[in-house]
Design an enzyme around this catalytic site. Structure first.
Site, short mmCIF file in Angstrom:
data_model
loop_
_atom_site.label_atom_id
_atom_site.label_comp_id
_atom_site.label_asym_id
_atom_site.label_seq_id
_atom_site.Cartn_x
_atom_site.Cartn_y
_atom_site.Cartn_z
N HIS A 146 0.84 -1.20 0.00
CA HIS A 146 0.00 0.00 0.00
C HIS A 146 0.88 1.24 0.00
CE1 HIS A 146 0.74 0.59 4.28
NE2 HIS A 146 0.31 -0.64 4.54
N HIS A 185 4.05 1.62 2.18
CA HIS A 185 5.28 0.97 1.72
C HIS A 185 5.91 1.77 0.59
CE1 HIS A 185 2.67 -2.61 3.02
NE2 HIS A 185 3.57 -2.46 3.97
N CYS A 221 2.00 -10.46 20.50
CA CYS A 221 1.18 -10.05 19.35
C CYS A 221 1.63 -10.83 18.12
CB CYS A 221 1.28 -8.55 19.07
SG CYS A 221 0.37 -8.13 17.55
N LYS A 268 -3.06 6.08 10.96
CA LYS A 268 -1.99 5.51 10.17
C LYS A 268 -2.61 4.56 9.16
CE LYS A 268 1.89 2.36 10.27
NZ LYS A 268 2.08 0.98 10.63
N1 MSP Z 1 8.84 -6.75 7.99
C1 MSP Z 1 8.97 -5.68 8.90
C2 MSP Z 1 10.25 -4.89 8.66
C3 MSP Z 1 11.52 -5.69 8.72
S1 MSP Z 1 12.91 -4.71 8.34
C4 MSP Z 1 14.20 -5.65 8.77
C5 MSP Z 1 7.80 -4.73 8.73
N2 MSP Z 1 7.13 -4.80 7.57
S2 MSP Z 1 5.89 -3.90 7.18
O1 MSP Z 1 5.37 -4.45 5.95
O2 MSP Z 1 4.98 -3.76 8.25
O3 MSP Z 1 6.49 -2.50 6.81
C6 MSP Z 1 6.67 -1.49 7.78
C7 MSP Z 1 7.25 -0.30 7.08
O4 MSP Z 1 6.44 0.09 5.96
C8 MSP Z 1 7.36 0.96 7.92
O5 MSP Z 1 8.48 0.97 8.76
C9 MSP Z 1 7.42 2.00 6.83
O6 MSP Z 1 8.68 1.98 6.22
C10 MSP Z 1 6.39 1.49 5.85
N3 MSP Z 1 5.04 1.93 6.19
C11 MSP Z 1 3.96 1.13 6.34
N4 MSP Z 1 2.87 1.92 6.57
C12 MSP Z 1 3.22 3.20 6.59
C13 MSP Z 1 2.53 4.43 6.80
N5 MSP Z 1 1.24 4.50 6.97
N6 MSP Z 1 3.27 5.55 6.82
C14 MSP Z 1 4.62 5.54 6.66
N7 MSP Z 1 5.27 4.41 6.45
C15 MSP Z 1 4.61 3.23 6.37
O7 MSP Z 1 7.55 -3.96 9.63
#
Ligand code: MSP
Length: 507
Positions: free
Chosen positions: A17, A20, A125, A295
């Protein structure tokens, strides 16, 4: 200087989305800018495929985790291509080469005396794949991120003695105050460390979807240990036959959002210290993209589909909007209305119109050839030191402040047109030299801002620079006056055509 930038690797339990896309585009801006500077760049993104989050999503869908991972990893790859990310590699934690490195480093942690066997108990969780402390949960037992009720769980695990790294971590934070940015995140991480560190369970017994613990194959390595190591393992196999660690380790900057601060600012450096691997230079933590104050996330169901936005408005407009609307490092709201406003007023009017007016006037008054002249002093003054300022911003990972700096000059060029009124000068033969100067300054100003804007809007600026007859995108040439007159302009067309309001466009 080698420049190594990473994004988090994204969970394949859902589809990509805008959240990312946001991090990926920001990392791409850094990578592209550094390449413009002639630096050697390695840009890494990818997918996190092991652990409960993926195993559980697969179970819900009734497919094996590997199948779900395959499908969604493709989607993440596709979205990276679609947003024009220039990542040099796409890592998947199910890559056998990555798994080998994870097993090696886990064994090294044990050999170095940092691993012991114990029992873990806590509120767990499954979506975060993380145990929560009592101070983190909300409403007594809910995950602060997913707002689901958590259960108290117990497990026989292998533990990483993270508590032993409390003092070395505090020293790291004292000696390298720039290692985490922005400052509020540095403070947050440091106070977390000062609050006392618990040991971390390094393995999971109840799960089989992961990398087996080398000395106890009944357990798999905890997904966060596995995932964090992607930044390191990728360099060992991204280029077959080459060990890129020599050139690119340690990473220049890890980009993440604040949701995963603790893992990157505490667990990751502790692990690296324990494995005797050099630490990354910098973590930069950006904020959340919010829609209606929440968020954006898959589980909350308020996701904006990046494909839809790009289908209607184009990739560059999305890239520009995300980094312009929300000051990088802070939370900020995005909305279809906000997007349309910026698209129309800034991209279509301020930049697109500036280009089409400039092209039209040079076509009409000078047969499409950029006249030879010196830049007008009031514009030269505005542009003085601009490229250096942008470099400094990017070095500090101020991705939207850098964009704002350039945009101010786009506006300065528009003001210049209004003030000098070239259409009036064209009517007065005595003003021919002044008109040359105005037209040259506009073409030259457009060239400079376009080079500087390339990381944010690569297709648009490439089109404009090509039409100006100046395809050189190197940052060294982003100085007003570096290129003289004489180029013949080509057809440009509309850079950002008007778009029907969203509702009608999608009807
Ligand atoms: N798989 C773990 C990360 C492992 S890194 C060694 C993870 N994945 S995730 O799919 O949840 O991605 C999280 C990341 O996606 C956030 O840290 C950010 O970079 C990005 N984001 C996801 N949603 C977001 C927003 N709404 N706003 C900003 N960044 C967002 O956590």
């Amino acid at each position: 200087m080698a420049y190594y930038v990473t994004t988090p690797i994204y969970y394949v339990n859902g589809e990509p989305h805008l959240g990312h896309v946001y991090t990926t585009v920001a990392a791409d801006v850094l990578a592209r800018h550094m390449r413009q500077r002639g630096e050697e760049v390695f840009f890494l993104t990818g997918t996190d495929e092991h652990g409960e989050p993926v195993a559980q999503a697969a179970e819900r869908e009734g497919v094996p985790p590997r199948e779900l991972a395959e499908r969604n990893a493709e989607r993440f790859k596709e979205v990276a291509r679609r947003v024009d990310a220039t990542n040099d590699f796409f890592i998947r934690t199910s890559d056998p080469e990555h798994e080998t490195v994870v097993a090696e480093i886990a064994a090294r942690l044990k050999d170095n005396g940092h691993v012991y066997e114990g029992v873990y108990e806590g509120l767990y969780c499954p979506r975060c794949a993380d145990f929560k402390t009592d101070s983190e949960v909300v409403d007594a037992n809910k995950c602060p991120i997913h707002l689901i009720e958590l259960e108290r769980e117990q497990e026989q695990n292998w533990f990483f003695r993270m508590s032993a790294f409390q003092e070395p971590l505090e020293r790291l934070y004292t000696e390298r105050p720039d290692w985490v940015g922005p400052r509020n995140r540095y403070n947050e991480a440091l106070s977390f460390i000062r609050g006392g560190l618990n040991d971390l369970s390094l393995s999971r017994a109840r799960l089989s979807w992961g990398v087996p613990v080398p000395w106890d194959p009944e357990q798999v390595i905890y997904v966060w240990i596995d995932a964090l190591l992607n930044y390191y393992s990728a360099l060992t196999y991204a280029r077959p036959g080459e060990d890129l660690r020599d050139r690119f380790w340690p990473p220049t900057v890890h980009l993440i959002a604040k949701d995963i601060l603790k893992f990157h600012a505490i667990i990751w450096p502790a692990m690296l210290m324990a494995a005797e691997i050099e630490l990354p230079r910098k973590l930069f933590i950006h904020g959340y993209l919010l829609m209606d104050e929440h968020k954006m996330s898959k589980s909350l169901g308020n996701v904006l589909d990046p494909f839809e936005v790009m289908d209607v408005y184009g990739t560059d407009a999305l890239r520009y909007y995300l980094l312009r609307e929300v000051s990088f490092g802070q939370d900020g709201s995005i909305s279809p209305e906000g997007f349309e406003t910026r698209y129309n007023t800034e991209l279509a009017n301020e930049y697109g119109n500036l280009a089409s007016r400039t092209f039209a006037m040079i076509g009409k008054y000078r047969d499409g050839v950029v006249p030879a002249a010196d830049p007008a002093p009031e514009v030269a003054m505005q542009f003085d030191g601009l490229a250096a300022a942008v470099k400094e911003r990017i070095d500090a990972v101020e991705v939207s402040a850098a964009l704002d700096d350039v945009w101010e000059r786009v506006r300065a060029l528009n003001r210049f047109v209004t003030e000098r009124e070239p259409w009036k000068l064209a009517k007065d033969e005595a003003a021919a030299t002044e008109l040359d100067c105005v037209l040259y300054t506009l073409a030259e100003g457009l060239r400079v801002v376009s080079i500087l804007l390339t990381p944010w809007m690569p297709s648009t600026t490439a089109r404009l620079l090509a039409a100006l007859g100046q395809p050189d995108e190197s940052l060294a040439s982003a100085e007003l006056g570096a290129v003289g007159g004489g180029a013949t302009l080509a057809e440009l067309g509309q850079l950002f055509p008007r778009v029907e309001p969203r509702a009608e466009a999608s009807a």
